[in-house]
Enzyme design. Structure first.
Site, PDB file in Angstrom:
ATOM      1  N   ASN A  41     -30.373  -3.503 -15.715  1.00  0.00           N
ATOM      2  CA  ASN A  41     -31.456  -4.322 -15.162  1.00  0.00           C
ATOM      3  C   ASN A  41     -32.329  -3.385 -14.333  1.00  0.00           C
ATOM      4  O   ASN A  41     -31.929  -2.954 -13.254  1.00  0.00           O
ATOM      5  CB  ASN A  41     -30.851  -5.439 -14.295  1.00  0.00           C
ATOM      6  CG  ASN A  41     -31.910  -6.259 -13.584  1.00  0.00           C
ATOM      7  OD1 ASN A  41     -33.112  -6.107 -13.852  1.00  0.00           O
ATOM      8  ND2 ASN A  41     -31.481  -7.121 -12.681  1.00  0.00           N
ATOM      9  N   TRP A  42     -33.503  -3.088 -14.866  1.00  0.00           N
ATOM     10  CA  TRP A  42     -34.357  -2.105 -14.196  1.00  0.00           C
ATOM     11  C   TRP A  42     -35.091  -2.689 -12.987  1.00  0.00           C
ATOM     12  O   TRP A  42     -35.746  -1.972 -12.248  1.00  0.00           O
ATOM     13  CB  TRP A  42     -35.371  -1.528 -15.189  1.00  0.00           C
ATOM     14  CG  TRP A  42     -34.767  -0.704 -16.291  1.00  0.00           C
ATOM     15  CD1 TRP A  42     -33.439  -0.549 -16.587  1.00  0.00           C
ATOM     16  CD2 TRP A  42     -35.478   0.089 -17.246  1.00  0.00           C
ATOM     17  NE1 TRP A  42     -33.287   0.285 -17.664  1.00  0.00           N
ATOM     18  CE2 TRP A  42     -34.521   0.686 -18.095  1.00  0.00           C
ATOM     19  CE3 TRP A  42     -36.830   0.340 -17.481  1.00  0.00           C
ATOM     20  CZ2 TRP A  42     -34.872   1.530 -19.145  1.00  0.00           C
ATOM     21  CZ3 TRP A  42     -37.189   1.175 -18.531  1.00  0.00           C
ATOM     22  CH2 TRP A  42     -36.216   1.771 -19.349  1.00  0.00           C
ATOM     23  N   LYS A  43     -35.012  -4.010 -12.850  1.00  0.00           N
ATOM     24  CA  LYS A  43     -35.704  -4.700 -11.738  1.00  0.00           C
ATOM     25  C   LYS A  43     -37.177  -4.265 -11.681  1.00  0.00           C
ATOM     26  O   LYS A  43     -37.764  -3.984 -12.728  1.00  0.00           O
ATOM     27  CB  LYS A  43     -34.941  -4.478 -10.427  1.00  0.00           C
ATOM     28  CG  LYS A  43     -33.461  -4.878 -10.565  1.00  0.00           C
ATOM     29  CD  LYS A  43     -32.700  -4.949  -9.267  1.00  0.00           C
ATOM     30  CE  LYS A  43     -31.249  -5.352  -9.560  1.00  0.00           C
ATOM     31  NZ  LYS A  43     -30.445  -5.520  -8.362  1.00  0.00           N
ATOM     32  N   HIS A  63     -30.438 -14.435 -11.625  1.00  0.00           N
ATOM     33  CA  HIS A  63     -30.114 -13.294 -10.755  1.00  0.00           C
ATOM     34  C   HIS A  63     -30.289 -13.732  -9.297  1.00  0.00           C
ATOM     35  O   HIS A  63     -31.204 -14.489  -8.974  1.00  0.00           O
ATOM     36  CB  HIS A  63     -31.011 -12.098 -11.083  1.00  0.00           C
ATOM     37  CG  HIS A  63     -30.502 -10.829 -10.452  1.00  0.00           C
ATOM     38  ND1 HIS A  63     -30.662 -10.560  -9.111  1.00  0.00           N
ATOM     39  CD2 HIS A  63     -29.811  -9.788 -10.969  1.00  0.00           C
ATOM     40  CE1 HIS A  63     -30.080  -9.398  -8.841  1.00  0.00           C
ATOM     41  NE2 HIS A  63     -29.560  -8.910  -9.944  1.00  0.00           N
ATOM     42  N   GLU A 123     -31.494 -12.319  -6.872  1.00  0.00           N
ATOM     43  CA  GLU A 123     -32.803 -12.019  -6.286  1.00  0.00           C
ATOM     44  C   GLU A 123     -33.814 -13.114  -6.634  1.00  0.00           C
ATOM     45  O   GLU A 123     -34.684 -13.442  -5.828  1.00  0.00           O
ATOM     46  CB  GLU A 123     -33.266 -10.629  -6.759  1.00  0.00           C
ATOM     47  CG  GLU A 123     -32.462  -9.526  -6.072  1.00  0.00           C
ATOM     48  CD  GLU A 123     -32.255  -8.261  -6.877  1.00  0.00           C
ATOM     49  OE1 GLU A 123     -32.957  -8.044  -7.875  1.00  0.00           O
ATOM     50  OE2 GLU A 123     -31.347  -7.472  -6.507  1.00  0.00           O
ATOM     51  N   GLU A 130     -21.806 -11.311 -10.188  1.00  0.00           N
ATOM     52  CA  GLU A 130     -22.374 -10.329  -9.258  1.00  0.00           C
ATOM     53  C   GLU A 130     -22.232 -10.821  -7.824  1.00  0.00           C
ATOM     54  O   GLU A 130     -23.020 -11.668  -7.376  1.00  0.00           O
ATOM     55  CB  GLU A 130     -23.864 -10.139  -9.551  1.00  0.00           C
ATOM     56  CG  GLU A 130     -24.158  -9.565 -10.911  1.00  0.00           C
ATOM     57  CD  GLU A 130     -25.493  -8.825 -10.914  1.00  0.00           C
ATOM     58  OE1 GLU A 130     -25.518  -7.711 -11.431  1.00  0.00           O
ATOM     59  OE2 GLU A 130     -26.484  -9.353 -10.379  1.00  0.00           O
ATOM     60  N   GLY A 148     -26.690  -3.355  -4.899  1.00  0.00           N
ATOM     61  CA  GLY A 148     -27.543  -2.336  -4.309  1.00  0.00           C
ATOM     62  C   GLY A 148     -27.052  -1.819  -2.968  1.00  0.00           C
ATOM     63  O   GLY A 148     -27.784  -1.119  -2.264  1.00  0.00           O
ATOM     64  N   SER A 193     -23.244  -2.489  -7.623  1.00  0.00           N
ATOM     65  CA  SER A 193     -22.914  -1.093  -7.294  1.00  0.00           C
ATOM     66  C   SER A 193     -21.978  -0.440  -8.305  1.00  0.00           C
ATOM     67  O   SER A 193     -21.095   0.341  -7.927  1.00  0.00           O
ATOM     68  CB  SER A 193     -22.349  -0.994  -5.875  1.00  0.00           C
ATOM     69  OG  SER A 193     -23.330  -1.397  -4.925  1.00  0.00           O
TER      70      SER A 193
HETATM   71  O1  LIG Z   1     -28.576  -6.789 -12.004  1.00  0.00           O
HETATM   72  C1  LIG Z   1     -27.984  -5.836 -11.482  1.00  0.00           C
HETATM   73  C2  LIG Z   1     -27.350  -5.967 -10.209  1.00  0.00           C
HETATM   74  O2  LIG Z   1     -28.144  -6.632  -9.290  1.00  0.00           O
HETATM   75  C3  LIG Z   1     -26.622  -4.783  -9.702  1.00  0.00           C
HETATM   76  O3  LIG Z   1     -27.477  -3.878  -9.043  1.00  0.00           O
HETATM   77  P1  LIG Z   1     -26.850  -2.486  -8.498  1.00  0.00           P
HETATM   78  O4  LIG Z   1     -26.117  -1.888  -9.643  1.00  0.00           O
HETATM   79  O5  LIG Z   1     -28.034  -1.688  -8.075  1.00  0.00           O
HETATM   80  O6  LIG Z   1     -25.945  -2.861  -7.376  1.00  0.00           O
END
Ligand SMILES: O=C[C@H](O)COP(=O)(O)O
Length: 256
Positions: free
Chosen positions: A9-11, A97, A99, A169, A175, A214
């Site tokens: 997931n590149w966000k 997600h 977020e 998650e 993160g 993470s």
């Molecule tokens: O969608 C992915 C997650 O939010 C995990 O993010 P992360 O690997 O940066 O903790």
């Protein structure tokens, strides 16, 4: 036998240059890696470029996206439809997600509607669930995950989970570098699977449950050694080709 899925997931990260470099690097680093589905979800703005690059390289990397709307057309300014995602080759679509739940006030019911609309349009929902730090400390993790899942199960039936992906998650691990231990993650994954099994053992046995939060090359193998962890949803480490490829390789090695 569940097939592992590792998704990046590149966000909100990317540029034309970065997308191009990352896809080329990843495709090369994954050369010869078998037995794991690898998917990426770049920002929607770059789906066209990503699709072109993947197709030019004849790549096996699956294209995904980070969100979807509840309509295929109409007066919905700023939204992206399943039909549009499909036209650009995206099949695995992240919904729910934390977020988006937090910053866009997406409720369990709203996320469940997105789940249904993705299925209706032949796309694969990657349904994120997970608890906050406070909920974790209050011992509410399993109840929170069950409630988020029940929004789908109680409206669409447990069979709706067939072919979908669940991503567990814990919000406090996203993160932060403070990943759940592999044992703790396994315990929650097993509880999630048991919750689904109350409605259908068959669905529970087959549904892919990823861990996210993470995940790095250093800890990936420990997660994939767990029987109920079928892959990972990766954020930060998915932005570096070598790191993401190492995580995908760890899944392939552990699960085959
Ligand atoms: O969608 C992915 C997650 O939010 C995990 O993010 P992360 O690997 O940066 O903790």
């Amino acid at each position: 036998m569940r097939h592992p899925v590792v998704m990046g997931n590149w966000k909100l990260n990317g540029s034309k240059e970065m997308v191009s470099g990352l896809i080329k690097g990843l495709d090369a680093a994954l050369n010869g890696v078998e037995g794991v589905d690898v998917a990426i979800a770049p920002p929607v703005m770059y789906l066209d470029l990503a699709e072109q690059l993947l197709s030019k390289a004849n790549s096996k990397i699956i294209l995904g996206s980070q969100n979807v709307d509840l309509h295929n057309n109409g007066a919905f300014t700023g939204d992206i439809s399943p039909a549009m995602l499909k036209e650009f080759g995206a099949s695995h679509i992240i919904i729910g997600h934390s977020e988006r739940r937090e910053y866009h006030n997406e409720s369990d019911e709203f996320v469940a509607q997105k789940f249904a609309f993705l299925k209706e349009n032949g796309l694969t929902p990657v349904l994120c669930i997970g608890e906050s730090e406070a909920q974790n400390e209050a011992g509410e993790t399993v109840a929170v995950c069950a409630r988020q899942l029940d929004a789908v199960i109680n409206t669409q039936g447990v069979e709706a989970l067939n072919g979908a992906i669940i991503a567990y998650e814990p919000i406090w691990a996203i993160g932060t570098g403070k990943a759940a231990t592999a044992d703790d993650a396994q315990r929650i994954h097993a509880a999630i699977r048991a919750h689904i099994a109350e409605k259908s053992e068959e669905v529970a046995k087959n549904v892919v449950i990823q861990y996210g939060g993470s995940v790095k090359p250093e800890n990936a193998a420990a997660y994939f050694a767990q029987p109920d962890i079928d892959g990972a949803l990766v954020g930060g480490a998915a932005l570096v080709a070598e790191s993401f490829a190492a995580i995908a390789k760890a899944a392939a090695e552990a699960k085959n």
